[in-house]
Design a protein around this motif. Structure first.
Motif, PDB file in Angstrom:
ATOM      1  N   MET A 192       0.835  -1.183   0.000  1.00  0.00           N
ATOM      2  CA  MET A 192       0.000   0.000   0.000  1.00  0.00           C
ATOM      3  C   MET A 192       0.882   1.249   0.000  1.00  0.00           C
ATOM      4  SD  MET A 192      -3.117   0.663   2.556  1.00  0.00           S
ATOM      5  CE  MET A 192      -4.054   2.132   2.553  1.00  0.00           C
ATOM      6  N   LYS A 193       0.545   2.208  -0.867  1.00  0.00           N
ATOM      7  CA  LYS A 193       1.329   3.441  -0.967  1.00  0.00           C
ATOM      8  C   LYS A 193       1.054   4.339   0.237  1.00  0.00           C
ATOM      9  CE  LYS A 193       1.285   3.620  -5.991  1.00  0.00           C
ATOM     10  NZ  LYS A 193       0.804   4.364  -7.166  1.00  0.00           N
ATOM     11  N   GLU A 194       2.127   4.912   0.770  1.00  0.00           N
ATOM     12  CA  GLU A 194       1.970   5.886   1.843  1.00  0.00           C
ATOM     13  C   GLU A 194       1.836   7.262   1.220  1.00  0.00           C
ATOM     14  OE1 GLU A 194       4.046   7.273   6.009  1.00  0.00           O
ATOM     15  OE2 GLU A 194       4.605   5.358   5.110  1.00  0.00           O
ATOM     16  N   ARG A 195       0.854   8.024   1.698  1.00  0.00           N
ATOM     17  CA  ARG A 195       0.556   9.336   1.135  1.00  0.00           C
ATOM     18  C   ARG A 195       0.620  10.404   2.217  1.00  0.00           C
ATOM     19  NH1 ARG A 195      -2.730   5.638  -1.358  1.00  0.00           N
ATOM     20  NH2 ARG A 195      -2.636   5.724  -3.633  1.00  0.00           N
ATOM     21  N   CYS A 196       0.579  11.651   1.779  1.00  0.00           N
ATOM     22  CA  CYS A 196       0.446  12.772   2.698  1.00  0.00           C
ATOM     23  C   CYS A 196      -0.865  12.587   3.454  1.00  0.00           C
ATOM     24  CB  CYS A 196       0.429  14.087   1.925  1.00  0.00           C
ATOM     25  SG  CYS A 196       1.945  14.396   0.976  1.00  0.00           S
ATOM     26  N   GLY A 197      -0.833  12.736   4.755  1.00  0.00           N
ATOM     27  CA  GLY A 197      -1.978  12.419   5.597  1.00  0.00           C
ATOM     28  C   GLY A 197      -3.220  13.241   5.346  1.00  0.00           C
ATOM     29  N   TRP A 198      -3.102  14.401   4.739  1.00  0.00           N
ATOM     30  CA  TRP A 198      -4.273  15.262   4.544  1.00  0.00           C
ATOM     31  C   TRP A 198      -5.298  14.673   3.588  1.00  0.00           C
ATOM     32  CZ3 TRP A 198      -4.927  16.416  -0.496  1.00  0.00           C
ATOM     33  CH2 TRP A 198      -3.801  16.499  -1.316  1.00  0.00           C
ATOM     34  N   CYS A 199      -4.901  13.742   2.723  1.00  0.00           N
ATOM     35  CA  CYS A 199      -5.861  13.250   1.727  1.00  0.00           C
ATOM     36  C   CYS A 199      -6.728  12.103   2.240  1.00  0.00           C
ATOM     37  CB  CYS A 199      -5.171  12.864   0.427  1.00  0.00           C
ATOM     38  SG  CYS A 199      -4.165  11.381   0.487  1.00  0.00           S
ATOM     39  N   GLY A 200      -6.407  11.549   3.395  1.00  0.00           N
ATOM     40  CA  GLY A 200      -7.238  10.492   3.960  1.00  0.00           C
ATOM     41  C   GLY A 200      -7.412   9.314   3.028  1.00  0.00           C
ATOM     42  N   GLU A 201      -8.601   8.721   3.036  1.00  0.00           N
ATOM     43  CA  GLU A 201      -8.850   7.517   2.239  1.00  0.00           C
ATOM     44  C   GLU A 201      -9.964   7.691   1.214  1.00  0.00           C
ATOM     45  OE1 GLU A 201      -9.308   4.124   4.794  1.00  0.00           O
ATOM     46  OE2 GLU A 201      -7.530   4.648   5.942  1.00  0.00           O
ATOM     47  N   ASP A 202     -10.589   8.858   1.159  1.00  0.00           N
ATOM     48  CA  ASP A 202     -11.637   9.113   0.167  1.00  0.00           C
ATOM     49  C   ASP A 202     -11.035   8.925  -1.228  1.00  0.00           C
ATOM     50  OD1 ASP A 202     -13.012  10.899  -1.855  1.00  0.00           O
ATOM     51  OD2 ASP A 202     -14.396  11.120  -0.166  1.00  0.00           O
ATOM     52  N   PRO A 203     -11.606   8.068  -2.062  1.00  0.00           N
ATOM     53  CA  PRO A 203     -11.020   7.790  -3.386  1.00  0.00           C
ATOM     54  C   PRO A 203     -10.829   9.034  -4.259  1.00  0.00           C
ATOM     55  CG  PRO A 203     -12.742   6.204  -2.892  1.00  0.00           C
ATOM     56  CD  PRO A 203     -12.796   7.249  -1.811  1.00  0.00           C
ATOM     57  N   LEU A 204     -11.742   9.981  -4.176  1.00  0.00           N
ATOM     58  CA  LEU A 204     -11.612  11.211  -4.952  1.00  0.00           C
ATOM     59  C   LEU A 204     -10.422  12.034  -4.469  1.00  0.00           C
ATOM     60  CD1 LEU A 204     -12.887  12.975  -7.184  1.00  0.00           C
ATOM     61  CD2 LEU A 204     -14.275  14.049  -5.395  1.00  0.00           C
ATOM     62  N   TYR A 205     -10.270  12.121  -3.165  1.00  0.00           N
ATOM     63  CA  TYR A 205      -9.158  12.863  -2.570  1.00  0.00           C
ATOM     64  C   TYR A 205      -7.821  12.169  -2.849  1.00  0.00           C
ATOM     65  CZ  TYR A 205      -8.761  16.882   0.640  1.00  0.00           C
ATOM     66  OH  TYR A 205      -8.565  18.114   1.208  1.00  0.00           O
ATOM     67  N   VAL A 206      -7.810  10.857  -2.754  1.00  0.00           N
ATOM     68  CA  VAL A 206      -6.588  10.085  -3.037  1.00  0.00           C
ATOM     69  C   VAL A 206      -6.165  10.294  -4.494  1.00  0.00           C
ATOM     70  CG1 VAL A 206      -5.653   7.747  -3.261  1.00  0.00           C
ATOM     71  CG2 VAL A 206      -6.928   8.401  -1.200  1.00  0.00           C
ATOM     72  N   ALA A 207      -7.120  10.217  -5.413  1.00  0.00           N
ATOM     73  CA  ALA A 207      -6.808  10.435  -6.837  1.00  0.00           C
ATOM     74  C   ALA A 207      -6.286  11.850  -7.056  1.00  0.00           C
ATOM     75  CB  ALA A 207      -8.034  10.178  -7.701  1.00  0.00           C
ATOM     76  N   TYR A 208      -6.891  12.831  -6.393  1.00  0.00           N
ATOM     77  CA  TYR A 208      -6.421  14.216  -6.507  1.00  0.00           C
ATOM     78  C   TYR A 208      -4.975  14.322  -6.026  1.00  0.00           C
ATOM     79  CZ  TYR A 208      -5.949  19.186  -5.516  1.00  0.00           C
ATOM     80  OH  TYR A 208      -5.488  20.486  -5.452  1.00  0.00           O
ATOM     81  N   HIS A 209      -4.685  13.737  -4.867  1.00  0.00           N
ATOM     82  CA  HIS A 209      -3.319  13.745  -4.341  1.00  0.00           C
ATOM     83  C   HIS A 209      -2.348  13.077  -5.309  1.00  0.00           C
ATOM     84  CE1 HIS A 209       0.064  11.780  -2.263  1.00  0.00           C
ATOM     85  NE2 HIS A 209       0.106  12.901  -1.544  1.00  0.00           N
ATOM     86  N   ASP A 210      -2.728  11.898  -5.787  1.00  0.00           N
ATOM     87  CA  ASP A 210      -1.818  11.097  -6.605  1.00  0.00           C
ATOM     88  C   ASP A 210      -1.605  11.656  -8.008  1.00  0.00           C
ATOM     89  OD1 ASP A 210      -1.719   9.414  -4.425  1.00  0.00           O
ATOM     90  OD2 ASP A 210      -2.646   7.703  -5.444  1.00  0.00           O
ATOM     91  N   GLU A 211      -2.634  12.287  -8.577  1.00  0.00           N
ATOM     92  CA  GLU A 211      -2.568  12.680  -9.987  1.00  0.00           C
ATOM     93  C   GLU A 211      -2.426  14.173 -10.231  1.00  0.00           C
ATOM     94  OE1 GLU A 211      -6.083  10.894 -11.672  1.00  0.00           O
ATOM     95  OE2 GLU A 211      -5.611   8.980 -10.710  1.00  0.00           O
ATOM     96  N   GLU A 212      -2.799  15.009  -9.258  1.00  0.00           N
ATOM     97  CA  GLU A 212      -2.813  16.448  -9.512  1.00  0.00           C
ATOM     98  C   GLU A 212      -1.980  17.277  -8.547  1.00  0.00           C
ATOM     99  OE1 GLU A 212      -6.652  18.332 -10.462  1.00  0.00           O
ATOM    100  OE2 GLU A 212      -7.509  16.321 -10.320  1.00  0.00           O
ATOM    101  N   TRP A 213      -2.186  17.091  -7.260  1.00  0.00           N
ATOM    102  CA  TRP A 213      -1.604  17.992  -6.268  1.00  0.00           C
ATOM    103  C   TRP A 213      -0.080  17.970  -6.342  1.00  0.00           C
ATOM    104  CZ3 TRP A 213       1.106  17.880  -1.468  1.00  0.00           C
ATOM    105  CH2 TRP A 213       0.983  19.051  -0.705  1.00  0.00           C
ATOM    106  N   GLY A 214       0.487  19.124  -6.525  1.00  0.00           N
ATOM    107  CA  GLY A 214       1.946  19.236  -6.566  1.00  0.00           C
ATOM    108  C   GLY A 214       2.559  18.975  -7.917  1.00  0.00           C
ATOM    109  N   VAL A 215       1.759  18.662  -8.928  1.00  0.00           N
ATOM    110  CA  VAL A 215       2.288  18.441 -10.276  1.00  0.00           C
ATOM    111  C   VAL A 215       2.390  19.800 -10.954  1.00  0.00           C
ATOM    112  CG1 VAL A 215       1.866  17.365 -12.522  1.00  0.00           C
ATOM    113  CG2 VAL A 215       1.259  16.144 -10.415  1.00  0.00           C
ATOM    114  N   PRO A 216       3.581  20.202 -11.386  1.00  0.00           N
ATOM    115  CA  PRO A 216       3.738  21.520 -12.009  1.00  0.00           C
ATOM    116  C   PRO A 216       2.777  21.712 -13.186  1.00  0.00           C
ATOM    117  CG  PRO A 216       5.883  20.594 -11.513  1.00  0.00           C
ATOM    118  CD  PRO A 216       4.861  19.504 -11.271  1.00  0.00           C
TER     119      PRO A 216
END
Length: 187
Positions: free
Chosen positions: A1-25
């Motif tokens: 299981m991938k470890e993520r920044c804690g702010w995104c929790g486990e909501d699939p929409l939030y996880v996808a946002y973290h993984d695919e968008e947040w912080g990407v230039p």
């Protein structure tokens, strides 16, 4: 299981946002405009609230085409206020038109909004090395400078805290935690 920044929790929409968008230039002016409007809409609310309503915002604001939003009439904005899919705050809804007009002025002055906004970090992402969420600031001197410059140009809902969140989300700043898999990808 991938470890993520804690702010995104486990909501699939939030996880996808973290993984695919947040912080990407991001350098596309329309996406930069969309997030500017959405970050302003988020003021006082949680980001997940706005994220869940993003498609309704895209429809209400004509695909976030800044020229189309700048041309919206008062009647158009009143209609937007009737949309239950967005946060129906009059000041925030009407500020989208003001921000679109200011956005177009910045594009005219600098050639692109991208060129303008990235100048606040010297043209490349500022990479921080937070070990915990408590290490991530709510505001920085760069965010304060961006906020001041935007306010001077007539933008609304662009305070320094909102602008730091904007800088993080658009990849101007990389605040992925040291333990986050996104940090490992960049290391």
């Amino acid at each position: 299981m991938k470890e993520r920044c804690g702010w995104c929790g486990e909501d699939p929409l939030y996880v996808a946002y973290h993984d695919e968008e947040w912080g990407v230039p991001q350098h596309d002016d329309r996406r930069l405009f969309e997030k500017l409007i959405l970050e302003g809409a988020q003021a006082g609310l949680s980001w997940i609230t706005i994220l869940r309503k993003r498609e309704a915002y895209r429809e209400a604001y004509l695909g976030f085409d800044p020229a189309k939003v700048a041309a919206m009439t008062d009647a158009d904005l009143e209609a937007v206020l009737q949309n239950p899919g967005i946060v129906r705050n009059r000041l925030k809804v009407f500020s989208a038109r003001e921000n679109a007009r200011a956005f177009l002025a910045v594009q005219g002055e600098f050639g692109s909004f991208d060129r303008f906004v990235w100048s606040f970090v010297g043209g490349s992402p500022k990479v921080n090395h937070p070990r915990a969420l408590a290490d991530v600031p709510a505001v920085t001197p760069e965010a304060e400078a961006l906020s001041k410059a935007l306010k001077k140009r007539g933008f609304k809902f662009v305070g320094p805290t909102i602008m730091y969140a904007y800088m993080q989300s658009m990849g101007l700043v990389d605040d992925h935690l040291a333990t986050c898999w996104k940090r490992a990808v960049k290391a």
